[in-house]
Design a protein around this motif. Sequence first.
Motif, mmCIF file in Angstrom:
data_model
loop_
_atom_site.group_PDB
_atom_site.id
_atom_site.type_symbol
_atom_site.label_atom_id
_atom_site.label_comp_id
_atom_site.label_asym_id
_atom_site.label_seq_id
_atom_site.Cartn_x
_atom_site.Cartn_y
_atom_site.Cartn_z
ATOM 1 N N ALA A 131 0.893 -1.270 -0.099
ATOM 2 C CA ALA A 131 0.332 -0.044 0.031
ATOM 3 C C ALA A 131 0.753 1.483 -0.071
ATOM 4 N N GLY A 132 2.112 1.050 -0.028
ATOM 5 C CA GLY A 132 3.065 2.175 0.130
ATOM 6 C C GLY A 132 3.237 3.029 1.541
ATOM 7 N N GLU A 133 2.838 2.106 2.632
ATOM 8 C CA GLU A 133 2.984 2.796 3.785
ATOM 9 C C GLU A 133 4.610 2.607 4.209
ATOM 10 N N ALA A 134 5.301 1.814 3.525
ATOM 11 C CA ALA A 134 6.769 1.606 4.019
ATOM 12 C C ALA A 134 7.243 1.147 2.412
ATOM 13 N N ALA A 135 8.642 1.456 2.158
ATOM 14 C CA ALA A 135 9.027 1.040 0.995
ATOM 15 C C ALA A 135 9.554 -0.507 0.941
ATOM 16 N N VAL A 136 10.033 -0.778 2.315
ATOM 17 C CA VAL A 136 10.494 -2.150 2.205
ATOM 18 C C VAL A 136 9.964 -2.852 3.617
ATOM 19 N N GLY A 137 10.184 -4.117 3.639
ATOM 20 C CA GLY A 137 9.934 -4.883 4.835
ATOM 21 C C GLY A 137 10.025 -6.244 4.976
ATOM 22 N N THR A 138 9.929 -6.935 6.100
ATOM 23 C CA THR A 138 10.388 -8.462 6.169
ATOM 24 C C THR A 138 9.164 -9.166 6.058
ATOM 25 N N GLY A 139 9.381 -9.996 5.034
ATOM 26 C CA GLY A 139 7.905 -10.879 4.628
ATOM 27 C C GLY A 139 8.069 -12.111 4.176
ATOM 28 N N MET A 140 7.093 -12.825 3.849
ATOM 29 C CA MET A 140 6.977 -14.062 3.320
ATOM 30 C C MET A 140 7.020 -14.192 1.743
ATOM 31 N N ALA A 141 7.587 -15.121 1.550
ATOM 32 C CA ALA A 141 7.703 -15.463 -0.008
ATOM 33 C C ALA A 141 6.438 -15.711 -0.501
ATOM 34 N N TYR A 142 5.728 -16.571 -0.128
ATOM 35 C CA TYR A 142 4.400 -17.156 -0.582
ATOM 36 C C TYR A 142 3.178 -15.950 -0.333
ATOM 37 N N ALA A 143 3.291 -15.354 0.481
ATOM 38 C CA ALA A 143 2.206 -14.162 0.578
ATOM 39 C C ALA A 143 2.745 -12.957 -0.533
ATOM 40 N N THR A 144 3.899 -12.944 -0.767
ATOM 41 C CA THR A 144 4.525 -11.851 -1.791
ATOM 42 C C THR A 144 3.852 -12.230 -2.978
ATOM 43 N N ASP A 145 4.232 -13.318 -3.322
ATOM 44 C CA ASP A 145 3.510 -14.114 -4.635
ATOM 45 C C ASP A 145 2.287 -14.118 -4.744
ATOM 46 N N LEU A 146 1.582 -14.165 -3.813
ATOM 47 C CA LEU A 146 0.122 -14.028 -4.188
ATOM 48 C C LEU A 146 -0.519 -12.635 -4.401
ATOM 49 N N ALA A 147 0.198 -11.827 -3.709
ATOM 50 C CA ALA A 147 0.051 -10.349 -3.956
ATOM 51 C C ALA A 147 0.449 -9.946 -5.488
ATOM 52 N N ILE A 148 1.628 -10.846 -5.846
ATOM 53 C CA ILE A 148 2.070 -10.466 -7.294
ATOM 54 C C ILE A 148 0.614 -11.024 -7.979
ATOM 55 N N ASP A 149 0.307 -12.002 -7.801
ATOM 56 C CA ASP A 149 -0.863 -12.489 -8.601
ATOM 57 C C ASP A 149 -1.979 -11.731 -8.652
ATOM 58 N N ARG A 150 -2.167 -10.742 -7.712
ATOM 59 C CA ARG A 150 -3.269 -9.930 -7.445
ATOM 60 C C ARG A 150 -2.994 -8.544 -8.287
ATOM 61 N N GLY A 151 -1.773 -8.423 -8.891
ATOM 62 C CA GLY A 151 -1.411 -7.237 -9.626
ATOM 63 C C GLY A 151 -0.676 -6.320 -8.577
ATOM 64 N N GLU A 152 -0.401 -6.540 -7.412
ATOM 65 C CA GLU A 152 0.356 -5.695 -6.424
ATOM 66 C C GLU A 152 1.811 -5.382 -6.534
ATOM 67 N N PRO A 153 2.146 -4.181 -6.567
ATOM 68 C CA PRO A 153 3.497 -3.828 -6.803
ATOM 69 C C PRO A 153 4.761 -4.289 -5.949
ATOM 70 N N VAL A 154 4.765 -5.566 -5.473
ATOM 71 C CA VAL A 154 5.645 -5.888 -4.658
ATOM 72 C C VAL A 154 6.596 -6.995 -5.179
ATOM 73 N N ARG A 155 7.440 -7.292 -4.704
ATOM 74 C CA ARG A 155 8.427 -8.258 -4.949
ATOM 75 C C ARG A 155 9.195 -8.682 -3.568
ATOM 76 N N PHE A 156 9.669 -10.040 -3.767
ATOM 77 C CA PHE A 156 10.588 -10.742 -2.882
ATOM 78 C C PHE A 156 11.680 -11.218 -2.850
ATOM 79 N N ARG A 157 12.760 -11.103 -2.147
ATOM 80 C CA ARG A 157 14.111 -11.912 -2.252
ATOM 81 C C ARG A 157 14.667 -12.211 -1.082
ATOM 82 N N PRO A 158 15.414 -13.194 -1.040
ATOM 83 C CA PRO A 158 15.814 -13.834 0.256
ATOM 84 C C PRO A 158 17.157 -12.685 0.650
ATOM 85 N N PHE A 159 17.327 -12.380 2.021
ATOM 86 C CA PHE A 159 18.576 -11.686 2.245
ATOM 87 C C PHE A 159 19.808 -12.533 1.898
ATOM 88 N N THR A 160 20.921 -11.595 2.119
ATOM 89 C CA THR A 160 22.210 -12.406 1.590
ATOM 90 C C THR A 160 22.875 -13.123 2.642
#
Length: 360
Positions: free
Chosen positions: A237-266
């Motif tokens: 929703a744009g309340e924050a630029a980044v955050g800690t999150g879950m891979a599956y939930a991000t992929d479901l959000a992408i399916d809904r057309g939301e402007p988010v992506r996921f990647r593992p930390f290094t």
Amino acid sequence: MKGRIFTAAVVAATLAAVTASVPARAADAPTIEELVEGAKKEGRLVVLLLQPTQQHNREIVMEAFKSRFGLDIDIEWSPMHPTTLMSRLNAESPSGRFSADIGQGSVDDLWPSVEKGYVARMDWPATFGSMLESIDQAAGGVPPEMSGTVLSMFDLVYGLVWNTDFVEEADLPRSFADLADESWNQRIALNSYHIAPVDYLSYEIGAEPTIDLVGKLLDNNPVLKAGSGAVGAAVSAGEAAVGTGMAYATDLAIDRGEPVRFRPFTDYTPVLGMKVFVPAYAPNPNAARLFAAWFTTEGMALVGESEHLGQLGNPNSVVGRELSRQIEEAGSKVVSVSSIAQFGELAETRKVIDKMIADR
């Protein structure tokens, strides 16, 4: 003489306690046929699982389950967050009754209930090994004290979530420690529940470094949200630029057309094994055991890919293989629980973190 009698009594008591704490012997395990007949008499099943999240996938699972075992029973599916479920399990079980048959949770959340005897035990491979070839894998991967109590459902993989409208991938923080950089002041969203998954880093780096990192993150004035799902929603929703999150939930959000992506930390990738369990006082225990074993083996295979759920160590999991590739490519170390002792250490770490949050 008294010493020998006392020693014998202690040994006998110890053996009795150990016997009570392990799954039933194969000879005592119910057969699939017995469970099916029992389920037909029960006629009902109450499921509290959060996943699958999509209703049409739940319907696929329910119909496939009934077809697999020739059942004509009513299935009530009422999704409940594991945190709420653990509270309910501990509130109802002392009465010797519980209002549902199937639940889910992580091993650290479930361990106190297992200790109290609120989670049913069963020798899953003894009963289902001839029908469900992956039941051994589903029943494994837990501390030995929890053997026979839970079955693996999927791996909750945590990492960085970002809003593509607010930040370029090249400018993203790479490690957990990078989130503490002042350039991310007021630009990050974190989970108000113990700052999870940062709290799980204590499994790998210890309590003090974890608490120190949490302090630095809180100094960056993050947006705090109740749960990792809410963190992802805040980033979307744009309340924050980044955050800690879950891979599956991000992929479901992408399916809904939301402007988010996921990647593992290094540096670290916290992985929380999500488990299915049958409450000790489930009202429909036969149907519950059938469903738990079938769902974690054949059932998840029907909907796992469309729900973006997978297991890192399962070669048959498409999602799991892709997540493993991403983690390896990032050079990240998987962090997960390896012993019961870590649960107590995590609980103490969380007390400190929760006080830090309250004192902000």
